[in-house]
Motif scaffolding. Structure first.
Motif, PDB file in Angstrom:
ATOM      1  N   TYR A  47     -16.507  -3.520  -5.002  1.00  0.00           N
ATOM      2  CA  TYR A  47     -15.353  -2.684  -4.703  1.00  0.00           C
ATOM      3  C   TYR A  47     -15.483  -1.296  -5.322  1.00  0.00           C
ATOM      4  O   TYR A  47     -14.513  -0.550  -5.419  1.00  0.00           O
ATOM      5  N   TRP A  81     -19.034  -3.049   4.810  1.00  0.00           N
ATOM      6  CA  TRP A  81     -19.012  -4.189   3.895  1.00  0.00           C
ATOM      7  C   TRP A  81     -20.403  -4.821   3.775  1.00  0.00           C
ATOM      8  O   TRP A  81     -20.860  -5.154   2.678  1.00  0.00           O
ATOM      9  N   THR A 105       0.861  -1.180   0.000  1.00  0.00           N
ATOM     10  CA  THR A 105       0.000   0.000   0.000  1.00  0.00           C
ATOM     11  C   THR A 105       0.899   1.232   0.000  1.00  0.00           C
ATOM     12  O   THR A 105       2.117   1.129   0.098  1.00  0.00           O
ATOM     13  N   GLY A 121     -14.057  -1.148   4.423  1.00  0.00           N
ATOM     14  CA  GLY A 121     -12.986  -1.549   5.332  1.00  0.00           C
ATOM     15  C   GLY A 121     -13.451  -2.039   6.684  1.00  0.00           C
ATOM     16  O   GLY A 121     -12.652  -2.556   7.457  1.00  0.00           O
ATOM     17  N   THR A 122     -14.740  -1.887   6.995  1.00  0.00           N
ATOM     18  CA  THR A 122     -15.272  -2.340   8.279  1.00  0.00           C
ATOM     19  C   THR A 122     -16.480  -3.231   8.061  1.00  0.00           C
ATOM     20  O   THR A 122     -17.069  -3.280   6.966  1.00  0.00           O
ATOM     21  N   PRO A 173     -12.489  -3.836  11.755  1.00  0.00           N
ATOM     22  CA  PRO A 173     -11.882  -3.813  10.422  1.00  0.00           C
ATOM     23  C   PRO A 173     -11.827  -5.229   9.850  1.00  0.00           C
ATOM     24  O   PRO A 173     -11.736  -6.214  10.595  1.00  0.00           O
ATOM     25  N   HIS A 220      -9.895  -7.699   2.563  1.00  0.00           N
ATOM     26  CA  HIS A 220     -10.361  -8.072   1.232  1.00  0.00           C
ATOM     27  C   HIS A 220      -9.161  -8.578   0.430  1.00  0.00           C
ATOM     28  O   HIS A 220      -8.017  -8.376   0.822  1.00  0.00           O
ATOM     29  N   HIS A 259     -13.683   3.093   0.010  1.00  0.00           N
ATOM     30  CA  HIS A 259     -13.612   3.776   1.293  1.00  0.00           C
ATOM     31  C   HIS A 259     -14.688   3.296   2.261  1.00  0.00           C
ATOM     32  O   HIS A 259     -14.627   3.601   3.458  1.00  0.00           O
TER      33      HIS A 259
END
Length: 482
Positions: free
Chosen positions: A450, A462, A330, A457-458, A418, A421, A454
Motif C-alpha cells: 500500500y 495492483w 472516504t 486501484g485497478t 477497478p 482493498h 494511487h
C-alpha cells in the motif's frame, strides 16, 4: 383494446421483430414473482405477450396466466386479471399517443396491479439506427423509445393517476389499492420475521415470546398464523401477556422496541417521499407499531417528517456517516457492504431507500455507495466479493437524487477493472469474514503493497505492485512470489 390492431392505425415499424424467444421467465416477470406480486392461484394477463414465454412459464407455476399479442396471439383471451404484465411494449411503439393509450388500456385490465417494464437510456449504445420521432429506428425497421428509470415511473404515474414504485431499474409497479402499495413498501423495509414452528401450546407460547423479543411488543392474535391462534385459544389476552412478560428477556424486548421504532420512522418517512396515505391504509403491523411506540399517528408522522428533512442537511448526513459503525468513509462517500446496510444510521437507510423507490434498486449488487457531497446513491456489483480477496467491479448503477437521473457503467468487458482493498472495512465488525480479511490487509501493509495507493486501484496497477513486492495471493493469504 389498443396496440394498433384495435385502433386501426398502421404500424410504422416492424414490432413483431422485437419479440424474442426465451426459456423461462423474463426479468420483469421474475421480479414480480420474487416480490409476491404474482403468486400461485392469481390470474395474470401478459398484454403484448410476444411469443408467449412468460405465459408458459407462469402456467407451470400454477398461475392462471393468459396472453394477448396483436401479431403472435391475436386470438388470445383479453380479459381483466389480478396482475397485468406490460413488458417491453411501450418502448417499441413509435406513436406517443398510441403508447399512452396502450398503457391506459393495460391499467384498465388490471384488477390489483400493473407491472410495466421498458428498455432504458443507457442501452442506447447497443442500438444502431437513426433518430426517429422520440426514439431510434433501426435498419430492421424496429423502433425503440428508451426511458430514463425515474422517467418511466413518472410516466406511469401520470397515465394511471396513482403513486407508483420502482421495483428495479426499468420495472415499475402500479397498484389499484393504496393498501397494496403500502404493504409492498413495508415488506421491502421490514422483511417478515418467521414464526417458530409450533405443534402444541407450549411451543406456540415460545414462538410468541420470540416474536415479542424481536418486535419489542406482544403480537396481536390477528397477526399470528392460523394454527397458532387455535393452539392459544384457551388463553385470554391478559394471560398470554402475563406469560410473555414473565418469560421474555427484557433487554431483547427493549432492543426490539428500538428497532421497530426506527423501522416505523423509516417507513413513514419513505411514504412521505412517495406521497403519504391515511393511517387506515397502513399495513396492520405498522398500525400496531405506531400505537405501541408513539403517542399518536400525528407524532409518528412529525418525527418521520423531520427525519426526511435531515436528508437535505449536508452536515447532518456527513455526521451520520462519521458516526456509522459500519462502512468505509472516504472524503466523498460512505461505502457499505450489502450485509451491513441495516446497521447504518436510520437517515442513511432512508437515503438508500428513497433512491430505490424513485429509480429502482438493481437485483445484483454487493456494495452501497452514499455520497455526502450532493445526494447520489450507487449500487456496486462485485460478483466475487466473498471468494476474491480483491474483488473486481462488474457494474455501477447510480441514481442522482437531485435530478433523479440514472446511469449504468459496465466494466464487464474492461481489461483493467477497478478492484477493492481492505475488504473488512466494508463489513460489520461481527461479520464472519472480517478476521481473515483483516489478517490479509495487515500482511499486505507489512509487505509494502500500500506504499503507492494511487497505483493499486485497478487490476494492472495492483498486479504491478505485487510483482514489485515479490508477493502473490493464494486465496486470502499473501505468499512470496516464486
Amino acid at each position: 383494446m389498443t396496440l394498433t390492431e384495435e385502433t386501426g392505425d398502421a404500424w410504422q415499424s416492424e414490432r413483431r421483430l422485437t419479440a424474442i424467444g426465451r426459456i423461462g421467465l423474463s426479468v420483469p416477470a421474475r421480479q414480480a414473482v420474487i416480490d409476491q406480486q404474482i403468486i400461485p392461484g392469481s390470474s395474470v394477463l401478459d398484454y403484448g405477450c410476444g411469443r408467449g414465454a412468460d405465459v408458459g412459464a407462469l402456467t407451470s407455476m400454477d398461475v392462471a396466466a393468459s396472453g394477448w399479442d396483436p401479431y403472435y396471439h391475436p386470438n388470445g383471451r383479453l380479459e381483466a386479471a389480478d396482475v397485468v404484465l406490460l413488458t417491453y411494449v411501450l418502448n417499441i411503439i413509435e406513436d406517443p399517443q398510441e403508447r399512452r393509450r396502450t398503457l391506459l388500456r393495460a391499467w384498465e385490465l388490471a384488477k390489483q396491479s400493473l407491472v410495466v417494464s421498458t428498455r432504458l437510456t443507457w442501452e442506447r449504445s447497443k442500438i444502431k439506427g437513426a433518430e426517429f420521432g422520440d426514439g431510434v429506428l433501426t435498419s430492421r425497421r424496429t423502433f425503440q423509445h428508451l426511458f430514463g428509470a425515474s422517467e418511466l415511473r413518472g410516466y406511469v404515474e401520470d397515465v394511471t393517476g396513482v403513486r407508483c414504485v420502482s421495483a428495479a431499474p426499468g420495472i415499475v409497479y402500479a397498484f389499484k389499492q393504496d393498501e397494496a402499495r403500502l404493504s409492498y413498501l413495508a415488506r421491502r423495509i421490514a422483511p417478515h420475521v418467521a414464526w417458530l414452528a409450533s405443534d402444541d401450546a407450549a411451543s406456540a407460547i415460545a414462538s410468541v415470546i420470540d416474536q415479542s423479543e424481536q418486535r419489542g411488543r406482544i403480537p396481536r392474535l390477528e397477526e399470528m398464523p392460523g394454527q397458532m391462534a387455535e393452539l392459544l385459544a384457551h388463553l385470554s389476552v391478559s394471560e398470554l401477556q402475563r406469560l410473555v412478560r414473565s418469560s421474555a428477556d427484557s433487554d431483547k424486548i427493549a432492543e426490539g422496541a428500538r428497532r421497530s421504532t426506527l423501522t416505523t420512522l423509516l417507513f413513514l418517512a419513505l411514504e412521505l417521499f412517495n406521497g403519504r396515505g391515511p393511517f387506515s391504509c397502513l399495513p396492520l403491523f405498522v398500525q400496531l407499531d405506531v400505537r405501541a411506540f408513539f403517542s399518536s399517528y400525528k407524532e409518528a408522522c412529525q418525527r418521520a417528517d423531520r427525519l426526511l428533512l435531515k436528508l437535505r442537511d449536508d452536515s447532518y448526513v456527513r455526521g451520520a456517516m462519521q458516526a456509522s459503525k459500519v462502512g468505509k468513509l472516504t472524503p466523498t462517500a460512505l461505502y457499505v457492504h450489502r450485509r451491513a446496510i441495516d446497521l447504518m444510521p436510520i437517515v442513511l437507510r432512508l437515503y438508500e431507500h428513497c433512491a430505490a423507490i424513485a429509480a429502482g434498486r438493481p437485483s445484483e449488487w454487493s456494495v452501497l455507495k452514499l455520497r455526502h457531497q450532493g445526494r447520489a446513491v450507487s449500487w456496486l456489483d462485485y460478483p466475487e466479493f466473498n471468494s476474491d480477496p480483491h474483488p473486481r467491479l462488474k457494474s455501477s448503477y447510480v441514481v442522482d437524487l437531485a435530478t433523479l437521473k440514472t446511469s449504468l457503467i459496465s466494466y464487464d468487458q474492461s481489461a483493467n477493472r477497478p478492484l477493492l482493498h481492505r475488504k473488512h472495512e466494508f463489513l460489520s465488525l461481527d461479520d464472519p469474514d472480517v478476521p481473515k480479511c483483516e489478517r490479509l490487509t495487515q500482511s499486505e501493509i507489512k509487505a509494502g503493497l500500500y506504499k503507492n495507493p494511487h497505483l493499486i486501484g485497478t487490476e494492472d496497477g495492483w498486479e504491478a505492485e505485487l510483482v514489485r513486492c515479490e508477493r502473490a495471493l493464494r486465496g486470502h493469504r499473501l505468499v512470496r512470489r516464486s
